[in-house]
Design a protein around this motif. Structure first.
Motif, PDB file in Angstrom:
ATOM      1  N   ARG A  39       0.680  -1.217  -0.039  1.00  9.85           N
ATOM      2  CA  ARG A  39       0.011  -0.160   0.129  1.00  9.85           C
ATOM      3  C   ARG A  39       0.813   1.354   0.011  1.00  9.85           C
ATOM      4  N   ILE A  40       2.098   1.375   0.281  1.00  9.91           N
ATOM      5  CA  ILE A  40       2.990   2.525   0.463  1.00  9.91           C
ATOM      6  C   ILE A  40       3.019   2.904  -1.168  1.00  9.91           C
ATOM      7  N   PHE A  41       2.864   2.197  -1.909  1.00 10.44           N
ATOM      8  CA  PHE A  41       3.234   2.360  -3.278  1.00 10.44           C
ATOM      9  C   PHE A  41       1.542   2.863  -4.090  1.00 10.44           C
ATOM     10  N   HIS A  42       0.660   2.643  -3.335  1.00 14.97           N
ATOM     11  CA  HIS A  42      -0.921   3.084  -4.227  1.00 14.97           C
ATOM     12  C   HIS A  42      -0.937   4.507  -4.420  1.00 14.97           C
ATOM     13  N   LEU A  43      -1.370   4.469  -5.602  1.00 16.44           N
ATOM     14  CA  LEU A  43      -1.864   6.037  -6.075  1.00 16.44           C
ATOM     15  C   LEU A  43      -3.134   6.440  -5.676  1.00 16.44           C
ATOM     16  N   PRO A  44      -3.403   7.476  -5.278  1.00 14.60           N
ATOM     17  CA  PRO A  44      -4.866   7.890  -4.668  1.00 14.60           C
ATOM     18  C   PRO A  44      -6.093   7.450  -5.583  1.00 14.60           C
ATOM     19  N   SER A  45      -5.778   7.266  -6.939  1.00 16.17           N
ATOM     20  CA  SER A  45      -6.640   6.630  -7.961  1.00 16.17           C
ATOM     21  C   SER A  45      -5.926   5.976  -9.045  1.00 16.17           C
ATOM     22  N   ASN A 131      19.479   4.094  -3.680  1.00 14.63           N
ATOM     23  CA  ASN A 131      18.519   3.597  -2.828  1.00 14.63           C
ATOM     24  C   ASN A 131      17.206   3.624  -3.599  1.00 14.63           C
ATOM     25  N   SER A 132      15.970   3.467  -3.048  1.00 10.94           N
ATOM     26  CA  SER A 132      14.593   3.297  -3.760  1.00 10.94           C
ATOM     27  C   SER A 132      14.051   4.610  -3.111  1.00 10.94           C
ATOM     28  N   ASN A 133      13.797   5.813  -3.954  1.00  9.78           N
ATOM     29  CA  ASN A 133      12.786   6.845  -3.958  1.00  9.78           C
ATOM     30  C   ASN A 133      13.597   7.707  -3.018  1.00  9.78           C
ATOM     31  N   PHE A 134      14.469   8.848  -3.450  1.00  6.07           N
ATOM     32  CA  PHE A 134      15.368   9.691  -2.782  1.00  6.07           C
ATOM     33  C   PHE A 134      14.258  10.567  -2.060  1.00  6.07           C
ATOM     34  N   ASP A 135      13.037  10.688  -1.983  1.00  7.51           N
ATOM     35  CA  ASP A 135      12.234  11.488  -1.367  1.00  7.51           C
ATOM     36  C   ASP A 135      11.231  10.514  -0.695  1.00  7.51           C
ATOM     37  N   LEU A 136      11.699   9.222  -0.269  1.00  4.30           N
ATOM     38  CA  LEU A 136      10.715   8.286   0.220  1.00  4.30           C
ATOM     39  C   LEU A 136       9.796   8.813   1.549  1.00  4.30           C
ATOM     40  N   TYR A 137      10.443   9.653   2.306  1.00  2.00           N
ATOM     41  CA  TYR A 137       9.606  10.037   3.574  1.00  2.00           C
ATOM     42  C   TYR A 137       8.888  11.574   3.350  1.00  2.00           C
ATOM     43  N   ALA A 138       9.157  11.946   2.190  1.00  2.00           N
ATOM     44  CA  ALA A 138       8.437  13.313   2.048  1.00  2.00           C
ATOM     45  C   ALA A 138       7.337  13.193   0.759  1.00  2.00           C
ATOM     46  N   ALA A 139       7.528  12.293  -0.014  1.00  2.00           N
ATOM     47  CA  ALA A 139       6.645  11.985  -1.164  1.00  2.00           C
ATOM     48  C   ALA A 139       5.313  11.513  -0.692  1.00  2.00           C
ATOM     49  N   GLY A 226       5.854   4.398 -11.841  1.00  2.00           N
ATOM     50  CA  GLY A 226       7.343   4.627 -11.859  1.00  2.00           C
ATOM     51  C   GLY A 226       7.862   5.790 -11.308  1.00  2.00           C
ATOM     52  N   THR A 227       7.561   6.954 -11.784  1.00  2.00           N
ATOM     53  CA  THR A 227       7.718   8.320 -11.316  1.00  2.00           C
ATOM     54  C   THR A 227       6.480   9.045 -11.732  1.00  2.00           C
ATOM     55  N   PRO A 228       6.236   9.980 -10.567  1.00  2.00           N
ATOM     56  CA  PRO A 228       5.013  10.671 -11.038  1.00  2.00           C
ATOM     57  C   PRO A 228       5.376  11.894 -11.659  1.00  2.00           C
ATOM     58  N   GLY A 229       4.411  12.552 -12.036  1.00  2.00           N
ATOM     59  CA  GLY A 229       4.631  13.634 -12.795  1.00  2.00           C
ATOM     60  C   GLY A 229       5.480  14.776 -11.940  1.00  2.00           C
ATOM     61  N   HIS A 230       6.397  15.126 -12.696  1.00  2.26           N
ATOM     62  CA  HIS A 230       7.239  16.258 -12.295  1.00  2.26           C
ATOM     63  C   HIS A 230       8.114  16.818 -13.342  1.00  2.26           C
ATOM     64  N   THR A 231       8.832  17.919 -12.937  1.00  2.00           N
ATOM     65  CA  THR A 231       9.983  18.693 -13.590  1.00  2.00           C
ATOM     66  C   THR A 231      11.042  18.611 -13.174  1.00  2.00           C
ATOM     67  N   ASP A 232      12.161  18.778 -14.119  1.00  2.00           N
ATOM     68  CA  ASP A 232      13.539  18.417 -13.617  1.00  2.00           C
ATOM     69  C   ASP A 232      14.105  19.683 -13.079  1.00  2.00           C
ATOM     70  N   ASN A 233      14.790  19.502 -11.821  1.00  2.00           N
ATOM     71  CA  ASN A 233      15.591  20.866 -11.429  1.00  2.00           C
ATOM     72  C   ASN A 233      17.025  20.917 -11.907  1.00  2.00           C
ATOM     73  N   ASP A 234      17.100  20.954 -12.955  1.00  4.87           N
ATOM     74  CA  ASP A 234      18.483  21.314 -13.653  1.00  4.87           C
ATOM     75  C   ASP A 234      18.335  22.394 -14.897  1.00  4.87           C
ATOM     76  N   ARG A 342      14.472  18.856  -2.847  1.00  2.00           N
ATOM     77  CA  ARG A 342      14.578  17.515  -2.292  1.00  2.00           C
ATOM     78  C   ARG A 342      13.726  17.590  -0.986  1.00  2.00           C
ATOM     79  N   ALA A 343      13.508  18.597  -0.377  1.00  2.00           N
ATOM     80  CA  ALA A 343      12.665  18.741   0.865  1.00  2.00           C
ATOM     81  C   ALA A 343      11.341  18.430   0.505  1.00  2.00           C
ATOM     82  N   LYS A 344      10.714  18.977  -0.696  1.00  2.00           N
ATOM     83  CA  LYS A 344       9.359  18.646  -1.025  1.00  2.00           C
ATOM     84  C   LYS A 344       9.094  17.319  -1.571  1.00  2.00           C
ATOM     85  N   GLY A 345      10.198  16.857  -2.302  1.00  2.00           N
ATOM     86  CA  GLY A 345      10.023  15.574  -3.058  1.00  2.00           C
ATOM     87  C   GLY A 345       9.029  15.910  -4.511  1.00  2.00           C
ATOM     88  N   LEU A 346       9.056  14.681  -5.166  1.00  2.00           N
ATOM     89  CA  LEU A 346       8.073  14.625  -6.107  1.00  2.00           C
ATOM     90  C   LEU A 346       6.586  14.727  -6.088  1.00  2.00           C
TER      91      LEU A 346
END
Length: 357
Positions: A39-45, A131-139, A226-234, A342-346
């Motif tokens: 369940r930690i991987f489940h999307l809201p929908s 690691n798995s998910n750099f933002d594991l505890y924030a996302a 796999g990776t949620p909608g995001h933009t790259d910070n570069d 990094r603080a807000k995560g994806l």
């Protein structure tokens, strides 16, 4: 309120910690034979994996074409899509194949050996962080993806600091990607009506981070991402993807597939490029869907100095501003951007919002 049938007393933090402490990532779950997505991987929908959208085709640019035409194509693609694919880019297919093999071999090496590279703090002085998910505890949602991250420039690592399964090819591939990045920044500068060296002189090609992504096959791909909608910070990202696919770009209010082309590389503008061009070029949202087939392997090369301690400040380029088009962003260091990211995560929100004027 229950989500996907998950009760309110679900202790997400404890399950994240338990997953993190295995140090075996998503691949560890698949190797253990799971048949349901935890369940930690489940999307809201659930993700709609069968949506039939009108076919839109990402521009493919031949870098050996006439320079004036190539500049125009790069300019048009970055102003509309924020993305394009490149062919005849100078990196041999054999190097691309070997790089993907190196990433696969890293993730598929003996578990106990791989665990030695596991880390969750970018300030650790190791050159490679797996690691798995750099933002594991924030996302809000855990992603179906394992990754290794390596800073390759401006201070290249010594060979012994890199994992043996991908050591030689990582050095070779990086050298080639740096050359390609230089070529692309010259084309982008000219597309903005600037001197070819303008972005290079600003330091846009000084830093490079290489990420080796591994997306294991997923038993219930519609439930996760796999990776949620995001933009790259570069400034820009150069992406090498294998034949499996799954990359989607948000363009004209819909998610559009980017089918892999053998030997091609995907290039996209990042948030820093959107900021310094004052929105002339767009950093587009993109995501990677999970798949029953796999593993999917990709290599993302980020041109950024965000992890380097520097007081260098970036803002919209003066030559691109006018009375009718004033600066839309305040000046800031890249480190500020990266720390915020990094603080807000994806989480789907733009990294540029706090820097808007």
């Amino acid at each position: 309120m229950a989500l996907n049938g998950i009760s309110e007393d679900y202790d997400r933090k404890a399950e994240l910690r338990a997953f993190d402490e295995t140090k075996t990532g998503v691949k560890g779950l698949v190797d253990a034979g799971i048949t349901e997505v935890p369940r930690i991987f489940h999307l809201p929908s659930p993700e709609n994996l069968n949506s039939q959208q009108p076919e839109l085709t990402l521009p493919t640019i031949d870098l050996q074409g006439r320079r004036k035409e190539v500049i125009e194509q790069v300019k048009d693609a970055l102003a509309s899509w924020g993305f394009f694919q490149v062919v005849n880019h100078g990196i041999p297919n054999s190097v691309l194949e070997e790089m993907m093999k190196g990433v696969r071999d890293f993730h598929e090496q003996e578990t106990e050996v791989k665990k030695k590279w596991y880390a969750r703090d970018m300030r650790d002085k190791t050159r490679v962080e797996y690691n798995s998910n750099f933002d594991l505890y924030a996302a809000p949602v855990t992603n179906w993806r394992d990754t290794f991250y390596c800073t390759m420039a401006p201070n290249p690592p010594q060979p012994h600091e890199l994992p043996p399964p991908c050591r030689d090819i990582l050095l070779e591939y990086t050298e080639q990607v740096m050359k390609l990045g230089t070529c692309l920044f010259e084309l982008i500068s000219e597309g903005l009506g600037l001197d070819p060296n303008h972005l290079l002189n600003m330091g846009c090609a000084d830093g490079l981070a290489v990420l080796g992504h591994y997306y294991p096959p997923c038993p219930q791909p519609e439930l996760t991402i796999g990776t949620p909608g995001h933009t790259d910070n570069d400034f820009i990202t150069i992406l090498l993807q294998d034949h499996i696919g799954g990359l989607k770009i948000f363009y004209q209010n819909q998610w559009t597939d980017v089918p892999p082309i053998t030997g091609a590389l995907v290039v996209n503008a990042g948030d820093f490029l959107q900021l310094i061009t004052n929105d002339k070029f767009v950093s587009a949202q993109h995501k990677v869907v999970a798949n029953k087939v796999g593993p999917r392997v990709s290599v993302a090369s980020f041109f950024t100095t965000g992890v380097i301690e520097t007081s260098k400040v970036y803002g919209p380029i003066n030559e691109l501003l006018s009375e009718d088009d004033p600066a839309k962003y305040r000046n800031a260091t890249l480190k500020e951007h990266v720390e915020y990211f990094r603080a807000k995560g994806l989480d789907g929100s733009s990294t540029l919002l706090p820097f808007k004027i």
